[in-house]
Motif scaffolding. Structure first.
Motif, PDB file in Angstrom:
ATOM      1  N   GLU A   1     -20.401  60.346  -0.070  1.00  0.00           N
ATOM      2  CA  GLU A   1     -19.756  59.460   0.876  1.00  0.00           C
ATOM      3  C   GLU A   1     -18.382  59.074   0.343  1.00  0.00           C
ATOM      4  OE1 GLU A   1     -22.071  56.095   2.011  1.00  0.00           O
ATOM      5  OE2 GLU A   1     -23.917  57.249   1.978  1.00  0.00           O
ATOM      6  N   VAL A   2     -17.449  58.958   1.243  1.00  0.00           N
ATOM      7  CA  VAL A   2     -16.115  58.533   0.851  1.00  0.00           C
ATOM      8  C   VAL A   2     -16.126  57.007   0.794  1.00  0.00           C
ATOM      9  CG1 VAL A   2     -13.681  58.512   1.501  1.00  0.00           C
ATOM     10  CG2 VAL A   2     -15.096  60.528   1.976  1.00  0.00           C
ATOM     11  N   PRO A   3     -15.818  56.434  -0.382  1.00  0.00           N
ATOM     12  CA  PRO A   3     -15.847  54.972  -0.464  1.00  0.00           C
ATOM     13  C   PRO A   3     -14.730  54.378   0.388  1.00  0.00           C
ATOM     14  CG  PRO A   3     -15.051  55.923  -2.529  1.00  0.00           C
ATOM     15  CD  PRO A   3     -15.484  57.048  -1.649  1.00  0.00           C
ATOM     16  N   VAL A   4     -15.050  53.290   1.062  1.00  0.00           N
ATOM     17  CA  VAL A   4     -14.079  52.610   1.905  1.00  0.00           C
ATOM     18  C   VAL A   4     -13.268  51.678   1.007  1.00  0.00           C
ATOM     19  CG1 VAL A   4     -13.784  51.028   3.846  1.00  0.00           C
ATOM     20  CG2 VAL A   4     -15.632  52.719   3.866  1.00  0.00           C
ATOM     21  N   ALA A   5     -11.966  51.835   1.044  1.00  0.00           N
ATOM     22  CA  ALA A   5     -11.103  50.990   0.223  1.00  0.00           C
ATOM     23  C   ALA A   5     -11.095  49.581   0.799  1.00  0.00           C
ATOM     24  CB  ALA A   5      -9.688  51.549   0.190  1.00  0.00           C
ATOM     25  N   GLU A   6     -11.329  48.607  -0.078  1.00  0.00           N
ATOM     26  CA  GLU A   6     -11.308  47.222   0.366  1.00  0.00           C
ATOM     27  C   GLU A   6      -9.865  46.772   0.498  1.00  0.00           C
ATOM     28  OE1 GLU A   6     -13.743  44.418  -1.682  1.00  0.00           O
ATOM     29  OE2 GLU A   6     -15.201  45.948  -2.204  1.00  0.00           O
ATOM     30  N   GLU A   7      -9.625  45.974   1.519  1.00  0.00           N
ATOM     31  CA  GLU A   7      -8.277  45.453   1.709  1.00  0.00           C
ATOM     32  C   GLU A   7      -8.012  44.391   0.649  1.00  0.00           C
ATOM     33  OE1 GLU A   7      -5.738  43.070   5.036  1.00  0.00           O
ATOM     34  OE2 GLU A   7      -7.259  44.493   5.706  1.00  0.00           O
ATOM     35  N   LYS A   8      -6.853  44.475   0.041  1.00  0.00           N
ATOM     36  CA  LYS A   8      -6.493  43.553  -1.026  1.00  0.00           C
ATOM     37  C   LYS A   8      -6.255  42.171  -0.422  1.00  0.00           C
ATOM     38  CE  LYS A   8      -3.323  43.253  -4.870  1.00  0.00           C
ATOM     39  NZ  LYS A   8      -2.243  43.863  -5.598  1.00  0.00           N
ATOM     40  N   ASP A   9      -6.854  41.139  -1.036  1.00  0.00           N
ATOM     41  CA  ASP A   9      -6.682  39.799  -0.502  1.00  0.00           C
ATOM     42  C   ASP A   9      -6.032  38.842  -1.496  1.00  0.00           C
ATOM     43  OD1 ASP A   9      -8.814  39.644  -2.224  1.00  0.00           O
ATOM     44  OD2 ASP A   9     -10.101  38.497  -0.887  1.00  0.00           O
ATOM     45  N   GLU A  10      -5.715  39.320  -2.699  1.00  0.00           N
ATOM     46  CA  GLU A  10      -5.014  38.503  -3.686  1.00  0.00           C
ATOM     47  C   GLU A  10      -3.789  39.256  -4.156  1.00  0.00           C
ATOM     48  OE1 GLU A  10      -7.650  37.411  -6.839  1.00  0.00           O
ATOM     49  OE2 GLU A  10      -8.410  35.697  -5.732  1.00  0.00           O
ATOM     50  N   PHE A  11      -2.680  38.550  -4.237  1.00  0.00           N
ATOM     51  CA  PHE A  11      -1.414  39.172  -4.594  1.00  0.00           C
ATOM     52  C   PHE A  11      -0.730  38.381  -5.695  1.00  0.00           C
ATOM     53  CE2 PHE A  11      -2.482  40.232  -0.287  1.00  0.00           C
ATOM     54  CZ  PHE A  11      -2.179  41.574  -0.192  1.00  0.00           C
ATOM     55  N   ASP A  12       0.108  39.070  -6.461  1.00  0.00           N
ATOM     56  CA  ASP A  12       0.919  38.445  -7.494  1.00  0.00           C
ATOM     57  C   ASP A  12       2.380  38.575  -7.080  1.00  0.00           C
ATOM     58  OD1 ASP A  12      -1.404  38.058  -8.938  1.00  0.00           O
ATOM     59  OD2 ASP A  12      -1.095  39.795 -10.226  1.00  0.00           O
ATOM     60  N   VAL A  13       3.121  37.496  -7.193  1.00  0.00           N
ATOM     61  CA  VAL A  13       4.551  37.491  -6.892  1.00  0.00           C
ATOM     62  C   VAL A  13       5.280  37.533  -8.235  1.00  0.00           C
ATOM     63  CG1 VAL A  13       6.454  36.231  -5.816  1.00  0.00           C
ATOM     64  CG2 VAL A  13       4.158  36.149  -4.801  1.00  0.00           C
ATOM     65  N   VAL A  14       6.075  38.594  -8.437  1.00  0.00           N
ATOM     66  CA  VAL A  14       6.772  38.787  -9.709  1.00  0.00           C
ATOM     67  C   VAL A  14       8.276  38.671  -9.481  1.00  0.00           C
ATOM     68  CG1 VAL A  14       7.171  40.382 -11.627  1.00  0.00           C
ATOM     69  CG2 VAL A  14       4.929  40.315 -10.507  1.00  0.00           C
ATOM     70  N   LEU A  15       8.896  37.766 -10.232  1.00  0.00           N
ATOM     71  CA  LEU A  15      10.350  37.624 -10.191  1.00  0.00           C
ATOM     72  C   LEU A  15      10.942  38.709 -11.077  1.00  0.00           C
ATOM     73  CD1 LEU A  15      12.848  35.924  -9.359  1.00  0.00           C
ATOM     74  CD2 LEU A  15      12.504  34.635 -11.468  1.00  0.00           C
ATOM     75  N   GLU A  16      11.631  39.667 -10.467  1.00  0.00           N
ATOM     76  CA  GLU A  16      12.205  40.789 -11.216  1.00  0.00           C
ATOM     77  C   GLU A  16      13.572  40.438 -11.796  1.00  0.00           C
ATOM     78  OE1 GLU A  16      10.614  43.509 -11.981  1.00  0.00           O
ATOM     79  OE2 GLU A  16       8.888  43.162 -10.694  1.00  0.00           O
ATOM     80  N   ALA A  17      14.420  39.782 -11.016  1.00  0.00           N
ATOM     81  CA  ALA A  17      15.762  39.402 -11.462  1.00  0.00           C
ATOM     82  C   ALA A  17      16.253  38.226 -10.625  1.00  0.00           C
ATOM     83  CB  ALA A  17      16.719  40.580 -11.326  1.00  0.00           C
ATOM     84  N   ALA A  18      17.067  37.372 -11.229  1.00  0.00           N
ATOM     85  CA  ALA A  18      17.552  36.176 -10.550  1.00  0.00           C
ATOM     86  C   ALA A  18      18.733  36.472  -9.636  1.00  0.00           C
ATOM     87  CB  ALA A  18      17.944  35.117 -11.571  1.00  0.00           C
ATOM     88  N   GLY A  19      19.471  37.535  -9.902  1.00  0.00           N
ATOM     89  CA  GLY A  19      20.647  37.826  -9.102  1.00  0.00           C
ATOM     90  C   GLY A  19      21.809  36.940  -9.521  1.00  0.00           C
TER      91      GLY A  19
ATOM     92  N   VAL B   1      13.064  31.971 -15.023  1.00  0.00           N
ATOM     93  CA  VAL B   1      14.114  32.749 -14.363  1.00  0.00           C
ATOM     94  C   VAL B   1      14.908  33.543 -15.404  1.00  0.00           C
ATOM     95  CG1 VAL B   1      16.250  32.590 -13.027  1.00  0.00           C
ATOM     96  CG2 VAL B   1      14.255  31.254 -12.340  1.00  0.00           C
ATOM     97  N   ASP B   2      15.243  32.904 -16.525  1.00  0.00           N
ATOM     98  CA  ASP B   2      15.995  33.595 -17.581  1.00  0.00           C
ATOM     99  C   ASP B   2      15.188  34.732 -18.196  1.00  0.00           C
ATOM    100  OD1 ASP B   2      18.212  31.998 -17.264  1.00  0.00           O
ATOM    101  OD2 ASP B   2      17.688  30.631 -18.908  1.00  0.00           O
ATOM    102  N   GLY B   3      13.868  34.602 -18.222  1.00  0.00           N
ATOM    103  CA  GLY B   3      13.008  35.601 -18.846  1.00  0.00           C
ATOM    104  C   GLY B   3      12.527  36.686 -17.898  1.00  0.00           C
ATOM    105  N   ALA B   4      13.103  36.744 -16.689  1.00  0.00           N
ATOM    106  CA  ALA B   4      12.668  37.738 -15.694  1.00  0.00           C
ATOM    107  C   ALA B   4      12.796  39.134 -16.280  1.00  0.00           C
ATOM    108  CB  ALA B   4      13.497  37.610 -14.426  1.00  0.00           C
TER     109      ALA B   4
END
Length: 129
Positions: A53-71, A96-99
């Motif tokens: 059987e092909v496993p059904v992928a569960e929809e992701k319900d938790e997310f992480d917000v990552v600050l990549e750069a302050a601009g 912010v400085d450690g992004a």
């Protein structure tokens, strides 16, 4: 050294900021030579005699917000970080400085999208994982 109970440890952790928790996790990984990784779903073995059987992928319900750069509008980004978290001015500036740094972890899709929009509106580069 005094022995702490599990409840005392949990109380101490619950009063920490996001930045302090991130630093604690890093120190824990370093001291005990482990890596904190998200659990991986394991597919069930196919039934005997049946087609796989092909496993059904569960929809992701938790997310992480990552600050990549302050601009180039770092002050506005720091203000948004403070609005989105309970961090003080120094902690928000350090984050912010450690992004790149995780800003919000295990939040729902709506919260992650709102945070991303607010931070990008302030000039930051953000990813949602």
């Amino acid at each position: 050294m005094a022995t702490l109970t599990k409840d005392e440890i949990l109380d101490a952790i619950s009063s920490m900021t996001v930045l302090e928790l991130s630093e604690l996790l890093s120190a824990f990984e370093e001291r005990f030579n482990v890596t904190a990784a998200a659990p991986v779903a394991v597919a069930a073995a196919p039934a005997a005699g049946g087609a796989a059987e092909v496993p059904v992928a569960e929809e992701k319900d938790e997310f992480d917000v990552v600050l990549e750069a302050a601009g180039d509008k770092k002050i506005q980004v720091i203000k948004e970080v403070r609005t989105l978290t309970s961090l003080g001015l120094k902690e928000a500036k350090d984050l912010v400085d450690g992004a790149p740094k995780p800003l919000l972890e295990h939040v729902n899709k709506e919260t992650a999208d709102k945070a991303k929009a607010a931070l990008e509106g302030a000039g930051a580069t953000v990813t949602v994982k």
